[in-house]
Structure formats: C-alpha cells, structure tokens
Design an enzyme around this catalytic site. Sequence first.
Site, PDB file in Angstrom:
ATOM      1  N   LEU A 220       0.814  -1.205   0.000  1.00 44.47           N
ATOM      2  CA  LEU A 220       0.000   0.000   0.000  1.00 44.47           C
ATOM      3  C   LEU A 220       0.854   1.265   0.000  1.00 44.47           C
ATOM      4  O   LEU A 220       0.389   2.323  -0.393  1.00 44.47           O
ATOM      5  CB  LEU A 220      -0.931   0.017   1.212  1.00 44.47           C
ATOM      6  CG  LEU A 220      -1.956  -1.110   1.282  1.00 44.47           C
ATOM      7  CD1 LEU A 220      -2.799  -0.983   2.544  1.00 44.47           C
ATOM      8  CD2 LEU A 220      -2.837  -1.111   0.060  1.00 44.47           C
ATOM      9  N   GLY A 221       2.095   1.179   0.452  1.00 46.12           N
ATOM     10  CA  GLY A 221       2.946   2.356   0.479  1.00 46.12           C
ATOM     11  C   GLY A 221       4.187   2.100   1.294  1.00 46.12           C
ATOM     12  O   GLY A 221       4.386   1.027   1.862  1.00 46.12           O
ATOM     13  N   ALA A 222       5.052   3.108   1.357  1.00 46.95           N
ATOM     14  CA  ALA A 222       6.290   3.008   2.118  1.00 46.95           C
ATOM     15  C   ALA A 222       6.723   4.403   2.509  1.00 46.95           C
ATOM     16  O   ALA A 222       6.361   5.385   1.862  1.00 46.95           O
ATOM     17  CB  ALA A 222       7.383   2.311   1.299  1.00 46.95           C
ATOM     18  N   GLY A 223       7.521   4.492   3.571  1.00 48.85           N
ATOM     19  CA  GLY A 223       7.958   5.797   4.027  1.00 48.85           C
ATOM     20  C   GLY A 223       9.102   5.689   5.005  1.00 48.85           C
ATOM     21  O   GLY A 223       9.778   4.655   5.079  1.00 48.85           O
ATOM     22  N   GLY A 224       9.324   6.739   5.774  1.00 48.46           N
ATOM     23  CA  GLY A 224      10.483   6.800   6.634  1.00 48.46           C
ATOM     24  C   GLY A 224      10.505   5.741   7.718  1.00 48.46           C
ATOM     25  O   GLY A 224      11.566   5.325   8.169  1.00 48.46           O
TER      26      GLY A 224
ATOM     27  N   GLY B 140       8.745   2.653   7.606  1.00 46.41           N
ATOM     28  CA  GLY B 140       8.580   1.278   7.167  1.00 46.41           C
ATOM     29  C   GLY B 140       7.679   1.167   5.968  1.00 46.41           C
ATOM     30  O   GLY B 140       7.478   2.125   5.227  1.00 46.41           O
TER      31      GLY B 140
ATOM     32  N   LYS C 147       1.461  -2.114   8.985  1.00 46.24           N
ATOM     33  CA  LYS C 147       2.723  -1.381   8.876  1.00 46.24           C
ATOM     34  C   LYS C 147       3.827  -2.206   9.522  1.00 46.24           C
ATOM     35  O   LYS C 147       3.736  -2.582  10.682  1.00 46.24           O
ATOM     36  CB  LYS C 147       2.648  -0.026   9.561  1.00 46.24           C
ATOM     37  CG  LYS C 147       3.999   0.705   9.494  1.00 46.24           C
ATOM     38  CD  LYS C 147       4.103   1.860  10.454  1.00 46.24           C
ATOM     39  CE  LYS C 147       3.360   3.048   9.966  1.00 46.24           C
ATOM     40  NZ  LYS C 147       3.560   4.218  10.862  1.00 46.24           N
TER      41      LYS C 147
ATOM     42  N   ASP D 175       1.009  14.703  13.348  1.00 47.54           N
ATOM     43  CA  ASP D 175       1.281  14.710  11.905  1.00 47.54           C
ATOM     44  C   ASP D 175      -0.027  14.626  11.124  1.00 47.54           C
ATOM     45  O   ASP D 175      -0.160  13.849  10.176  1.00 47.54           O
ATOM     46  CB  ASP D 175       2.211  13.555  11.525  1.00 47.54           C
ATOM     47  CG  ASP D 175       2.867  13.747  10.159  1.00 47.54           C
ATOM     48  OD1 ASP D 175       2.957  14.904   9.694  1.00 47.54           O
ATOM     49  OD2 ASP D 175       3.300  12.749   9.552  1.00 47.54           O
TER      50      ASP D 175
END
Length: 541
Positions: A34-38, A40, A56, A150
């Site tokens: 579904l996505g990725a980021g800082g 995980g 996550k 956030d």
Amino acid sequence: MHGSGASAAQLRQFQPLEADDPPVVGRYPLAARLGAGGMGRVYLAYTPGGRPVAIKVVRPELGEDPQFRARFQREVRAAERVQGLYTAPVVDSDTEGPVPWLATAYIPGPSLADAVSRHGPLPLPTVMLLLAGTAEALQAIHGAGLVHRDLKPSNVLLAADGPRVIDFGIARAAESGTALTGSGMVVGTPSFMSPEQAAGAAVGPATDVFALGQLAVYAASGTPAFGEGTSHAVLYRIVHEWPDLSALPGGPLKELAAHCLAKDPAARPGPPEVIARCRAALPAGAMPAPGQWLPAAVAAELAVGAPPRPPRTATAATQPTGHTRRRRPSATRRRGVVMAGAAAVAALAVGAGVVLLSGDGGEDGAGEAASSPGSGDASAESPRRSESPPGGTEPEAPTLPDAPDAAEYPGLAIPAGYHLYLGEDPVEPRASGAWNMAQIDFRYFTGEDPALLRTAEGNTLVLLEAGEEGSFAACAADDAQAVASVSMDRVEEGSQVCVRTAAGHVALITVTGLPGAEDTLTVDATVWRDARAGLGNANES
C-alpha cells in the site's frame, strides 16, 4: 483519463509484492503493497475471517533501536484505546518481535491529498463535514492521551460514510528514535506543522487543531495555508506570518480556519467547538444521506472492486524475516508512481513525518504503480507487453497517428508551487492556485512529503522507464500506468514524464535539474498541441 472500472482504479491503490517483501506478517498473509515511508512499509492483508487490514512493518534498523522500540510500544498501546467512529482502529500488533508491526482497519477511499490532487478543491458542505468528522476523531485521540502530531491530507481518508484519521500517535514514537532524529531536528510535515512544532517547543492537543485549520484551507483551496517552498521558508512563514486565506469564501469556514490557525495554542478552539461551528454552518436540512457527503467525482473512486487477495501459497508465520533496502525498479517495471488513491496508503500512511530543519527528508513515497495487482513476481513484465494467444499469433499492435509538429521549450525553471500550462505559447511557469486549477498540466508541488509532480483532473502523467526513449509515440500510447501524480523520490536528472491533457495536448517533460537550495525544478518540454484527435480509435484497436 484515470481509467474506468475496478481494474483501473485499483492500479492507483495496490502495488504487487516484490522479492524483498515478506509473504506473511504474524498471522496475516500479505496481498499487496500500500505504500512506504520513513518508518517502514504498509501492506494490504486479510484476517483469518477474510476482513482486509493494513499492516505497517517497521524498518528493521528502527526495531533495533531500544529508544524507538520502547516509545513505539507505549504509543501502540495507547493507540489501541482509540475507538472513535472517525478513526482507523488498531486491531493487532507485535511490538516485541524481531521486526515490530501493527495492523489497522483497512479503509476503502482516497486520501484527502489524492482527492484534491485529482479533482481540485472540495465544495463547502463537504469541507464542513470533513472538519467536523476530523475534529471528532481528534476528540477520541486526545481522550486516549495521544496527540496526532502529523495530521495532514495524506493521513485523512475519505470513506463513504465520512472521514477517517489514521496514524495517530505514531509520529511521537519516531521523535525519540535515534535512527530518525538528532540534535536540532523536528519530526513532522512542513506545510502542516504548528508554530510550536516548528520552534521545537512542547506540543499538545492544540497542535492538532492548528493542523486542522491547515486542512480546512487545503481542502477548500487546493493549496497549503502557508504556501510551498523549502522547509525553512514554509516553517518561517508558519511561525512569523499570517496564513493565506484569500481563496476561502467569507463566512463561517474562513472564520473557523483563522481561529484554528492562531499562533498562540491557548487561543485555538477545542475539537467540540469546531464540531459545533461546522454543524451550525450547514443550512437546516442540508445533512446529506449516508454515502452522499462527497462530490460525485470523488465518490466514484469508492466504487471499485474487491482488493487483491494473497496468493494461495501464503501461510501463517510468526514474524517476517526482515527486509533489504528497496531496489530500484528494473527496466521491465513501470516507474509510474501512484500517490495511493484509496485508503491504501492508508490505514497508516507510514506516519513518521519528515526530518526537518537540516534539509528535507523522506525515504520512499507511495511506491510504484502495480502492473498486475496482487502479483508477487518481482520480474513482472511491463503492462505494454501482450501475451501471445494459444495459437502463437502475436496480437496486432495499435496504429498511432503521425506525430504533429512539436514545440520545444528548453530550460524551464519551475519554482515550488508553480506549474506549466501546455495550451499557451510560449509555455512558462505560472503560480498555481484555485483560480487556475484547470490549467495545471504539470506542477511541482511541495505541500506533501515527498514532493510531487502533479496534473489537473482529466489529465494523466506517466513516468517512463529508465532507458526508455521519450517520443510522441511513447507519450501518445494508451498506458494503464497513467497516474495523476508522481513522487519526486522516484525522479532523477534525465527522468522523462509524459503528459496527456483533456484539452488534447501531449508533452514530454525531461528533468534537467533537480531542486536545490532554491527549490526549483528545471525541465525541457516538448509539446504536441491538439495531438489527441485521432488517438481514441488508435488506442481502441
């Protein structure tokens, strides 16, 4: 030209698993990225009973940081107590295993960021209902002893029955993680931070109310309240200048946004007052029926088929075995980047925020578009390749019309928050805003982290593969990987982006200079105007 039907919509949401993705997390077989980021990666999975969840998985190096793990454990325990109707609840977690993870409810629906990116500002009644629902979510979050920290457009999902706030409390876990932060650094997303966050001061529930005011401006105007640009410039304006509310209609919304955006935390309204003012601003009898609070174009994105299912070979395991650093896509994989439409990037949107004040950060964006949702084959072929039928005869390739005359515009310097309008000659960078939303053919947008390349509703972008030669034929060809936005973390010098507009123009944008201290993107543009008259039949053949 975002496609129609479940298949085209799902290409914006789900990305196939790759070789370095675990097949199972805990007791949940994985179905897609579904996505990725800082912090995980986020995956789509299913409970044993068949309900979809978003999981996550924290980056292994963060799991090895004792400070991060201790804070993450406390924040997950607190997040499990949040049971608001406008939140995505935490349903499971493992904070003590080799690789920590948590699972939340999967929410089908685009994020506010995706909805505004593809369809422009939302109508006033929708904005008021969005703010009321988000404020109610903040009540539940604050009641559990958490501060979101956030709250931004990608952390608010637009479900059929109202908004959902995700990633609450997780940003705080990152603040003590030595792998993410250091002296003089602040966790958050620049355009949606509060003055106290920008100054490194203590934060509280009023911090989230300031972010709510920023959401109001973004949802109603399509631009951040304090503009775009470098992190330093945006944060300076947040601390020292007034927000730009000129695009908001006069009346309750403008007054509420200004109240929420007060510099002094004590002067901001609480969530109950926000809810009351939003309800009072709606005319009597104006409450929509369930499922009808969103504009038709946004609501249509909810009418997609079921998300992909995990492979039958996936079986339960106790823990993922870990991850390797994400590989660059091979030449056979599309580089079109999807800023995950539906709740996808979802139910946690990877909320580490971004490391600030020492330069912009951000690891992976929402990821690349899926060529075959649900597939775990890392060597999957590009969707442009057709399989031969059983008889062995290759299908006949569609015939494209001859390329019209091209107009060349070299060395275009596009500052943050500016765009190109292909219908003008010469093409020159223009400041973007609600007043010219329909003319945003190619925009450099820094209100999200990572920054984005965007286009207006009805247009599409395709980030060409490394080594693929940009041409009229490549840009005019129908492409299932066409998207509305491309993450800048997938763009490098020499990258080429095709633009197809609803007005009939086709363009090839070549990146010749990446943003530096001035936060300006430099490109060469080749434009074929009124080029799509004969493309419809060609692409259907």
